[in-house]
Write a protein that holds these residues in place. Structure first.
Motif, short mmCIF file in Angstrom:
data_model
loop_
_atom_site.label_atom_id
_atom_site.label_comp_id
_atom_site.label_asym_id
_atom_site.label_seq_id
_atom_site.Cartn_x
_atom_site.Cartn_y
_atom_site.Cartn_z
N SER A 1 30.89 -28.60 -22.34
CA SER A 1 30.09 -29.78 -22.00
C SER A 1 28.60 -29.55 -22.29
O SER A 1 27.81 -30.48 -22.20
CB SER A 1 30.28 -30.13 -20.52
OG SER A 1 29.55 -29.23 -19.71
N ARG A 24 26.28 -28.31 -20.66
CA ARG A 24 25.35 -28.58 -19.56
C ARG A 24 24.64 -27.30 -19.14
O ARG A 24 25.06 -26.19 -19.49
CB ARG A 24 26.11 -29.10 -18.34
CG ARG A 24 26.69 -30.47 -18.52
CD ARG A 24 27.66 -30.76 -17.38
NE ARG A 24 28.49 -31.91 -17.70
CZ ARG A 24 28.27 -33.14 -17.23
NH1 ARG A 24 27.26 -33.37 -16.44
NH2 ARG A 24 29.08 -34.13 -17.56
N GLU A 42 24.23 -27.06 -13.27
CA GLU A 42 25.14 -28.20 -13.05
C GLU A 42 26.58 -27.77 -12.80
O GLU A 42 27.45 -28.62 -12.57
CB GLU A 42 25.09 -29.15 -14.26
CG GLU A 42 23.80 -29.95 -14.34
CD GLU A 42 23.79 -30.85 -15.57
OE1 GLU A 42 24.75 -31.61 -15.76
OE2 GLU A 42 22.82 -30.76 -16.34
N GLN A 60 30.19 -29.98 -11.57
CA GLN A 60 31.34 -30.20 -12.45
C GLN A 60 32.61 -29.51 -11.96
O GLN A 60 33.70 -29.86 -12.37
CB GLN A 60 31.02 -29.65 -13.86
CG GLN A 60 30.02 -30.44 -14.63
CD GLN A 60 30.49 -31.86 -14.88
OE1 GLN A 60 30.03 -32.78 -14.22
NE2 GLN A 60 31.43 -32.03 -15.79
#
Ligand code: 475
Length: 844
Positions: A330, A332, A336, A340
């Protein structure tokens, strides 16, 4: 992603992908195709097992399409996922459940269980009965008892509620052993279950290298940063096997990923092989494969074996690698990660996942300690299932040092920072530091996994109110003082009504649906409360009662087929099925049975006429090394053979030991009980979940004020349950009293012991340990203290059973009030208060 695929291509795929069977012809065609081609059988050699395999294959084709779509959907939306890490998943059979969940098996059956739909009819056309075909399936028994079955119920609810959720476990080649009773003794048979398992999909392309042993080299890199490099040792490969988990009446089919161990195909082995050192090459391979070979058969007991720690790390490391890989796709920021990913630890068995994530973040991804640790603690939640001291995991430091040297260093660092923070908070308390240290200063030193799990998680929960309260006031008290009460909470267990009501008891499910106008209660169990309006409805009561009778007949038939004993289905069926354990007190049950037997033997013919005939049914496995539990099984079987062959007693009392109790047998037993026993010493059972299954099926229960019995009582009302025995708050004082000689054997229990000692049930020496644990060694489980209360409460049960109308009212009222105990409620609580995840619902 989707937009990048041209419409004509999409159209072609859509057109040809398999859909649900709408006619029996469609099903038959697929069934015959699988039998003839996949299984290479024919009309002439298709037995029931082949019919099962063909049906399962035809069916999983449909399942796997929804599974694929679900995975795609979850990847596309990229929202927070939950990962349930459990060393045990006690799934039972899959076919019946899959058919029901996907709605291919109509629940509208008549009282004889006859179904009219394409699967049933299709099989009939080819010469098979659906019930016989379903019962060919080998239980997937990758668990011991409550903890493993809870994980299976959770998977069902997470899929049904459309949560993006994965289970992670081990693919044991041998599940929990099969139990045979020979001459009254338990004998264990290996449960090799994997041949032709249609429910798993090997993912040979998904493998992870897992490292063990070796050493840690410390050095400074070019930038001057301190690096810990874990080097050498041995590598074992983890291979993924995926099991689809269909939700009930939804499009969500989640994934259970099980890891299997394999020798890594490194040059090392190959060189040995080429050099002619075949034996050593083969030995390496076998050692690798041993990791996922067998489920440890202990329930509520930890024994500190190296192979067990290897299993735990192997599975945690493979799962974490998989989760991190998915997250990294992802792109990210690491901060984060907890937005998730939520990871739930099913007991302390996966605690190494905490350490492994910290290691990945600091050693591999290069994060700073504090930043990494902040991510870790936001990610994990830990569920405790037991307060029994012998079940709390501790690993010896030397063993750890050898197997996972880098992880031990990290644990020491976690501990250091933690103790520093404790010292800051309690500057004048030296004692607390040694009490809460992750490292127990014993010989050898031990790593306390529960403490590590608490320190590395943001929420810790128990599984019933009393249990969670006990955790806070005893085992984890210091941690409540340190972290405050908010880290600790309760989530009372439940069971899935799909398997434990609808599948196990289709007739009752159909009757309820008829009254409530549909099967919506299966996904909103609180709707059962509408049943209370019909408690006085004569016709309804008669149907209710008739269903219980049919279920008892089915069990009676099963008992006769498997034990040879004939039981009268109008008798009161009294059931205790669960793992055999002193704290669960099957010994109290069998002593109570002996008391009943002696009482009947002493009766006149007139007196006997007033006796309520009873069948005492007991089943469960003992851990192979648990000698006292095995002695209890032996006594039950001896009592069974004496009582069942005593013509003075006849149908007034029968004693049945059910061999090899498992999930699929539970599905026959639960609907057939009049009363079931949940009689653990108060304060010892975390929750218990079979208590819920029995009440949901219209059985009443006799129990102690322990585990979820307390909440069941609160929900269904005190007049609908038979409670007895001492309370948890008094247990300690009673034990203390025993220790200082304050002990008087209950006089009725004394009579029972005299009968055993005089050889009524065979060689008395065989049962001596059982008796002396009570008479001489402090009666730790308070069998004698609770005995009188127990037998008088059973007399009340008899009296109540004579009033069938009132009994039925209790039964119906109880079921109506069981809405709270669905795992759907449980999962929603975890999702809201621990995981912070949302369902991913799809419209058609
Ligand atoms: C409780 N198993 C039940 C159930 O929450 C409770 C422990 C160590 C090693 C291997 N297995 C175990 C358990 O502790 C276990 O099964 N616990 C049970 O969990 C679900 O309802 O009261 O005893």
């Amino acid at each position: 992603v989707e937009a990048s695929i041209p419409e004509p291509l999409r159209e072609a795929w859509r057109k040809h992908s398999a859909s649900e069977f709408t006619t029996k012809d469609e099903f038959e065609k697929e069934l015959v195709r699988h039998i003839e081609t996949t299984l290479a059988r024919s009309l002439y050699n298709c037995d029931e097992h082949a019919a099962y395999s063909g049906t399962a294959l035809a069916f999983r084709d449909r399942l796997i399409i929804e599974w694929n779509r679900t995975q795609q959907r979850q990847t596309l939306t990229d929202q927070k996922r939950v990962y349930y890490l459990s060393l045990e998943f006690l799934m039972g059979r899959a076919l019946d459940n899959a058919m029901l969940n996907v709605g291919q098996k109509e629940s509208a059956r008549d009282i004889n269980g006859v179904v009219t739909n394409c699967l049933t009819e299709g099989l009939k056309d080819l010469g098979f009965r659906i019930e016989d075909v379903i019962s060919q399936e080998h239980d997937a028994a990758l668990g011991n008892g409550g903890l493993g079955r809870l994980a299976a119920c959770f998977l069902d609810s997470m899929a049904t509620l459309n949560y993006p959720a994965w289970g992670y476990g081990l693919r044991y080649r041998y599940g929990i052993f099969k139990q045979e009773i020979i001459d009254g003794y338990q004998v264990e048979i290996p449960d090799y279950w994997l041949d032709n398992n249609p429910w798993e999909f090997p993912r040979h392309e998904i493998t992870v290298d897992i490292q063990f042993y070796g050493t840690v080299r410390k050095y400074q890199d070019e930038s001057g940063k301190l690096v810990h490099s874990w080097e050498d040792g041995e590598i074992v490969q983890a291979v993924a096997y995926d099991v689809p988990i269909p939700g009930y009446g939804t499009k969500t089919t989640n994934n259970l990923r099980l890891w299997s161990s394999k020798a890594s195909s490194g040059e090392f082995d190959f060189q040995k092989f080429n050099a002619g050192d075949y034996e050593s090459a083969v030995a390496d391979q076998q050692r690798a494969e041993t990791i996922s070979a067998v489920l440890y058969p202990n329930d509520n007991l930890e024994r500190g074996k190296e192979l067990r720690l290897k299993q735990q790390y192997f599975w945690c490391a493979a799962s974490l690698h998989d989760i991190v890989r998915r997250f990294k796709k992802s792109k990210r920021a690491w901060s984060e990660f907890p937005d998730q990913v939520a990871i739930q630890l099913n007991d302390t068995h996966p605690t190494m996942a905490i350490v492994e994530l910290q290691r990945i973040l600091i050693d591999i991804e290069g994060l700073e300690w504090d930043e990494a640790w902040n991510i870790v603690t936001k990610t994990f939640g830990y569920t405790n299932h037991t307060v029994l001291p012998e079940a709390l995991e501790k690993w010896s430091v030397p063993l750890f040092q050898n197997l996972l040297p880098r992880h031990l260093q990290i644990i020491y660092d976690i501990n250091l920072y933690f103790l520093q923070s404790v010292e800051k908070k309690f500057p004048n308390d030296r004692e607390i530091l040694s009490r809460v240290s992750i490292i127990e200063e014993s010989h050898p030193k031990m790593v306390r996994m529960a403490y590590l799990a608490i320190i590395g998680s943001h929420k810790v929960n128990g599984v019933a109110e009393l249990h969670s309260d006990l955790l806070k006031s005893t085992l984890f008290k210091d941690f409540v003082d340190i972290y405050g009460p908010d880290r600790f909470m309760n989530v009372t267990n439940g069971v899935t009504p799909r398997r434990w009501l609808h599948q196990a008891n289709p007739e009752l499910s159909a009757l309820i649906a008829k009254k409530l106008g549909g099967h919506e209660f299966l996904t909103d169990l609180t709707l059962l409360d509408k049943l209370e309006a019909f408690v006085d409805d004569k016709e309804f009561r008669a149907e209710w009662s008739n269903i219980k009778t049919q279920n008892k007949l089915r069990l009676a038939k099963f008992i006769q087929e498997t034990t040879g004993f004939k039981v009268n289905p109008t008798s009161l069926f009294d059931v205790q099925v669960k793992r055999i354990h002193e704290y669960k007190r099957q010994q109290l049950n069998i002593f109570g049975v002996i008391h009943r037997y002696l009482t009947i033997k002493a009766m006149s013919a007139e007196e006997k006429k007033k006796v309520v005939p009873r069948v005492s049914i007991i089943g469960g496995k003992a851990a192979p090394g648990y000698w006292m539990a095995k002695t209890i099984i032996h006594l039950i079987n001896k009592v069974s053979s004496v009582v069942n062959n005593d013509s003075d007693v006849g149908d007034l009392l029968k004693v049945i030991f059910i061999q090899d109790y498992n999930v699929s047998k539970a599905e026959i037993i639960c609907p057939a009980s009049d009363i079931s026993e949940h009689i653990s010493t108060a304060g010892t059972e975390g929750s218990g979940t079979s208590n819920m299954k029995f009440v949901m099926n219209g059985g009443l229960i006799i129990g102690t004020c322990d585990g979820a019995n307390i909440e069941i009582t609160r929900e269904i009302g005190e007049s609908n349950i038979f409670l007895f025995g001492n309370l948890a708050e008094d247990v300690e004082e009673l034990r203390h009293g025993h220790f200082y000689g304050k002990f008087e054997l209950d006089p009725h229990l004394q009579k029972v012991f005299e009968a055993i000692k005089s050889g009524t049930f065979g060689d008395a020496n065989e049962f001596q340990a059982l008796i002396s644990s009570i008479e001489e060694h402090g009666d730790y489980y308070l069998v004698s203290d609770d005995f009188n209360s127990y037998i008088t409460t059973h007399e009340m049960v008899d009296e109540a059973f004579k009033q069938q109308d009132e009994w039925l009212a209790k039964s119906i009222t109880s079921v109506a009030r069981m809405g709270f105990f669905s795992t759907d409620r449980v999962i929603n609580e975890y999702a809201d208060s621990i995981w912070n995840v949302e369902p991913l619902v799809v419209k058609d």
